[in-house]
Design an enzyme around this catalytic site. Structure first.
Site, PDB file in Angstrom:
ATOM      1  N   CYS A  49       0.843  -1.202   0.000  1.00 10.39           N
ATOM      2  CA  CYS A  49       0.000   0.000   0.000  1.00 10.39           C
ATOM      3  C   CYS A  49       0.880   1.255   0.000  1.00 10.39           C
ATOM      4  O   CYS A  49       1.855   1.347   0.747  1.00 10.39           O
ATOM      5  CB  CYS A  49      -0.920   0.013   1.220  1.00 10.39           C
ATOM      6  N   CYS A  53       0.832   5.152   6.580  1.00  7.84           N
ATOM      7  CA  CYS A  53       0.317   5.013   7.951  1.00  7.84           C
ATOM      8  C   CYS A  53       1.397   4.371   8.847  1.00  7.84           C
ATOM      9  O   CYS A  53       1.831   3.243   8.572  1.00  7.84           O
ATOM     10  CB  CYS A  53      -0.961   4.177   7.951  1.00  7.84           C
ATOM     11  N   CYS A  56       1.184   0.689  10.217  1.00  4.85           N
ATOM     12  CA  CYS A  56       0.703  -0.402   9.365  1.00  4.85           C
ATOM     13  C   CYS A  56       1.794  -1.284   8.759  1.00  4.85           C
ATOM     14  O   CYS A  56       2.776  -0.803   8.188  1.00  4.85           O
ATOM     15  CB  CYS A  56      -0.161   0.190   8.257  1.00  4.85           C
ATOM     16  N   CYS A  93     -15.810  -9.292   7.309  1.00  2.96           N
ATOM     17  CA  CYS A  93     -15.205  -8.031   6.905  1.00  2.96           C
ATOM     18  C   CYS A  93     -13.974  -8.297   6.042  1.00  2.96           C
ATOM     19  O   CYS A  93     -13.080  -9.042   6.448  1.00  2.96           O
ATOM     20  CB  CYS A  93     -14.838  -7.251   8.165  1.00  2.96           C
ATOM     21  N   CYS A 125     -18.938  -6.443   5.224  1.00  5.03           N
ATOM     22  CA  CYS A 125     -18.267  -5.176   5.499  1.00  5.03           C
ATOM     23  C   CYS A 125     -16.984  -5.183   4.684  1.00  5.03           C
ATOM     24  O   CYS A 125     -16.348  -6.234   4.546  1.00  5.03           O
ATOM     25  CB  CYS A 125     -17.972  -5.099   7.003  1.00  5.03           C
ATOM     26  N   CYS A 185     -18.545   2.081   9.605  1.00  4.50           N
ATOM     27  CA  CYS A 185     -17.815   1.476  10.715  1.00  4.50           C
ATOM     28  C   CYS A 185     -16.601   2.363  10.859  1.00  4.50           C
ATOM     29  O   CYS A 185     -15.716   2.350   9.998  1.00  4.50           O
ATOM     30  CB  CYS A 185     -17.448   0.038  10.343  1.00  4.50           C
ATOM     31  N   ARG A 257     -16.802  -1.921  18.944  1.00  6.88           N
ATOM     32  CA  ARG A 257     -16.122  -3.123  18.470  1.00  6.88           C
ATOM     33  C   ARG A 257     -14.675  -3.184  18.948  1.00  6.88           C
ATOM     34  O   ARG A 257     -13.865  -2.333  18.579  1.00  6.88           O
ATOM     35  CB  ARG A 257     -16.163  -3.063  16.931  1.00  6.88           C
TER      36      ARG A 257
HETATM   37  N1  SAM Z   1      -6.379   0.327   3.545  1.00 10.10           N
HETATM   38  C1  SAM Z   1      -7.593   0.564   4.149  1.00 10.10           C
HETATM   39  C2  SAM Z   1      -7.578   1.847   4.938  1.00 10.10           C
HETATM   40  O1  SAM Z   1      -6.667   2.080   5.721  1.00 10.10           O
HETATM   41  O2  SAM Z   1      -8.486   2.653   4.761  1.00 10.10           O
HETATM   42  C3  SAM Z   1      -8.118  -0.560   4.991  1.00 10.10           C
HETATM   43  C4  SAM Z   1      -7.249  -1.438   5.816  1.00 10.10           C
HETATM   44  S1  SAM Z   1      -6.565  -0.781   7.306  1.00 10.10           S
HETATM   45  C5  SAM Z   1      -5.476  -2.041   7.759  1.00 10.10           C
HETATM   46  C6  SAM Z   1      -7.879  -0.764   8.507  1.00 10.10           C
HETATM   47  C7  SAM Z   1      -7.589  -0.169   9.862  1.00 10.10           C
HETATM   48  O3  SAM Z   1      -6.874  -1.101  10.651  1.00 10.10           O
HETATM   49  C8  SAM Z   1      -6.744   1.095   9.955  1.00 10.10           C
HETATM   50  O4  SAM Z   1      -7.485   2.236   9.679  1.00 10.10           O
HETATM   51  C9  SAM Z   1      -6.297   1.067  11.395  1.00 10.10           C
HETATM   52  O5  SAM Z   1      -7.208   1.770  12.202  1.00 10.10           O
HETATM   53  C10 SAM Z   1      -6.291  -0.430  11.754  1.00 10.10           C
HETATM   54  N2  SAM Z   1      -4.913  -0.921  11.947  1.00 10.10           N
HETATM   55  C11 SAM Z   1      -4.019  -1.212  10.978  1.00 10.10           C
HETATM   56  N3  SAM Z   1      -2.853  -1.614  11.510  1.00 10.10           N
HETATM   57  C12 SAM Z   1      -2.996  -1.582  12.860  1.00 10.10           C
HETATM   58  C13 SAM Z   1      -2.129  -1.867  13.958  1.00 10.10           C
HETATM   59  N4  SAM Z   1      -0.878  -2.250  13.783  1.00 10.10           N
HETATM   60  N5  SAM Z   1      -2.628  -1.740  15.203  1.00 10.10           N
HETATM   61  C14 SAM Z   1      -3.912  -1.326  15.396  1.00 10.10           C
HETATM   62  N6  SAM Z   1      -4.755  -1.022  14.398  1.00 10.10           N
HETATM   63  C15 SAM Z   1      -4.314  -1.137  13.142  1.00 10.10           C
HETATM   64  C1  DTB Z   2     -10.454  -1.941  12.197  1.00  8.81           C
HETATM   65  O1  DTB Z   2     -10.658  -0.838  12.709  1.00  8.81           O
HETATM   66  N1  DTB Z   2      -9.702  -2.889  12.706  1.00  8.81           N
HETATM   67  C2  DTB Z   2      -9.616  -4.031  11.847  1.00  8.81           C
HETATM   68  C3  DTB Z   2     -10.670  -3.694  10.777  1.00  8.81           C
HETATM   69  N2  DTB Z   2     -10.994  -2.338  11.081  1.00  8.81           N
HETATM   70  C4  DTB Z   2     -10.385  -3.860   9.341  1.00  8.81           C
HETATM   71  C5  DTB Z   2      -8.242  -4.190  11.304  1.00  8.81           C
HETATM   72  C6  DTB Z   2      -7.246  -4.386  12.378  1.00  8.81           C
HETATM   73  C7  DTB Z   2      -5.936  -4.615  11.710  1.00  8.81           C
HETATM   74  C8  DTB Z   2      -4.875  -4.875  12.696  1.00  8.81           C
HETATM   75  C9  DTB Z   2      -3.553  -5.002  12.067  1.00  8.81           C
HETATM   76  C10 DTB Z   2      -3.409  -6.158  11.144  1.00  8.81           C
HETATM   77  O2  DTB Z   2      -3.853  -7.294  11.443  1.00  8.81           O
HETATM   78  O3  DTB Z   2      -2.776  -5.964  10.095  1.00  8.81           O
HETATM   79 FE1  SF4 Z   3      -2.612   1.341   3.457  1.00  8.02          FE
HETATM   80 FE2  SF4 Z   3      -2.256   0.245   5.854  1.00  8.02          FE
HETATM   81 FE3  SF4 Z   3      -2.784   2.842   5.636  1.00  8.02          FE
HETATM   82 FE4  SF4 Z   3      -4.719   1.042   5.051  1.00  8.02          FE
HETATM   83  S1  SF4 Z   3      -3.787   1.394   7.043  1.00  8.02           S
HETATM   84  S2  SF4 Z   3      -4.152   2.887   3.895  1.00  8.02           S
HETATM   85  S3  SF4 Z   3      -3.447  -0.589   4.199  1.00  8.02           S
HETATM   86  S4  SF4 Z   3      -0.946   1.800   4.864  1.00  8.02           S
END
Ligand code: SAM
Ligand code: DTB
Ligand code: SF4
Length: 338
Positions: A49, A53, A56, A93, A125, A185, A257
């Protein structure tokens, strides 16, 4: 009803025992407090991606160890959805590591996945990054119940975590989701090194979204190795409980959630979070790329607490407790109204 920042701040700073007690009361007046919505997550496209972030594992800007995966085939996704349903999940989801949706064959396939999951009788979702109004409409036509798009943190702290996408971009996507009649959500992540005031500001923004999100994911940071946040010290668990209780009071009808980070949280703290109004969890040993408690752990916990999984598409208005219990507003006793 609009909530001022002063109101949210005052709520957040109340003695924890009073806050949790009031949150539990609000919870019982608006939901069946014995019920827990069980949801399963699947990463349908993993890694690569272009957003930056800081938390991530899937960002090209970070150095997390990750097995990348191109968009899965529809059949494979539906097979996973079927397994999740058999394991007791009522919401499925699907997450894609996309910065935004691009129309074309990949998006057509995601619409097929949404239709397949909805046809199975599960709530569907997706979380696909930024979205236009037209794309939201197409997902709605495919049967989508909810779109996950988080604000992640306060507007003030946001720039320390993400620079490639603005807070306003996120609000615009949420508006497109609402215009298409899809439930939002929308929540955030706690424990990224933000201040108490940032958590208050996030809760303030969330509760003033119009309409309020149907579901509010509260993620606790999973500090992934190779990301800029890997060494952030863990957040005090009572701050997590406090934020959950405030979310429940300010967004009485929403599903609160518990999302990322449960693996490191004790069952006692999770039980207190349920008491304070959290009523949905992700089950299954994997979230998108990180680990989650095993199914047996979750079912044993619900059982120990006298709770049960919630049915899909349950009509929230029909389950309101007022009148279904001895006290107006409900005390949870399940006796007939006097
Ligand atoms: N790429 C899409 C986006 O960000 O809009 C969807 C996937 S993203 C992984 C969904 C959510 O997972 C993020 O907005 C964040 O709040 C949560 N998330 C991702 N990595 C995480 C982490 N290491 N710890 C906690 N929450 C995380
Ligand atoms: C959200 O707020 N938490 C979920 C779901 N929406 C998609 C994702 C959590 C991802 C946690 C990090 C991972 O497993 O990569
Ligand atoms: Fe991309 Fe991860 Fe950010 Fe979602 S949370 S936009 S997957 S970098």
């Amino acid at each position: 009803m609009t909530h001022t920042i002063e109101e949210v701040r005052a709520l957040y700073h109340r003695p924890l025992m009073d806050l949790v007690y009031d949150a539990a009361t609000v919870h019982r007046a608006n939901h069946d407090h014995y019920e827990m919505q069980m949801c399963t997550l699947l990463s349908i496209k993993t890694g690569g991606c272009t957003e930056d972030c800081g938390y991530c594992s899937q960002s090209v800007h970070n150095e997390a160890e990750l097995e990348k995966e191109i968009l899965l085939k529809t059949e494979k996704v539906l097979e996973e959805a079927r397994k999740a349903k058999e394991a007791g999940s009522t919401r499925f989801c699907m997450g894609a590591a996309w910065p935004r949706v691009l129309e074309g064959r990949a998006f057509d396939r995601v619409c097929d996945m949404v239709k397949g999951v909805s046809d199975m009788g599960m709530e569907s979702c997706v979380t696909l990054g930024m979205l236009t109004e037209n794309q939201a409409r197409r997902l709605k036509e495919a049967g989508l119940k909810a779109y996950n798009h988080n604000l992640d943190t306060s507007e003030e702290f946001y720039g320390k975590i993400i620079t490639t996408r603005s807070y306003q971009d996120r609000l615009d996507t949420l508006e497109n989701v609402a215009k298409a009649g899809i439930s939002a959500c929308c929540g955030g992540i706690l424990g990224m090194g933000e201040s108490e005031e940032d958590r208050i500001s996030l809760l303030h923004t969330l509760c003033n979204l119009n309409p309020q999100p149907e579901s509010v994911p509260i993620n606790m940071l999973v500090p992934v190795k190779g990301t800029p946040l890997e060494n952030v010290p863990p957040l005090d668990i009572f701050e997590w409980i406090r934020a959950i209780a405030v979310a429940r009071i300010l967004m009485p009808k929403s599903m609160v959630r518990l999302s990322a980070g449960r693996l490191e949280i004790s069952k006692e703290a999770q039980a207190l979070a349920f008491f304070a109004g959290a009523n949905a969890i992700f089950t299954g040993e994997k979230l998108l790329t990180t680990s989650n408690p095993e199914k047996d752990f979750d079912y044993a916990l619900l059982d120990a607490l006298g709770m049960k999984p919630r049915a899909p598409f349950k009509d929230d208005s029909a389950e309101r407790k007022s009148g279904g219990c001895c006290k107006p507003g409900g005390c949870g006793c399940q006796k007939e109204a006097a």
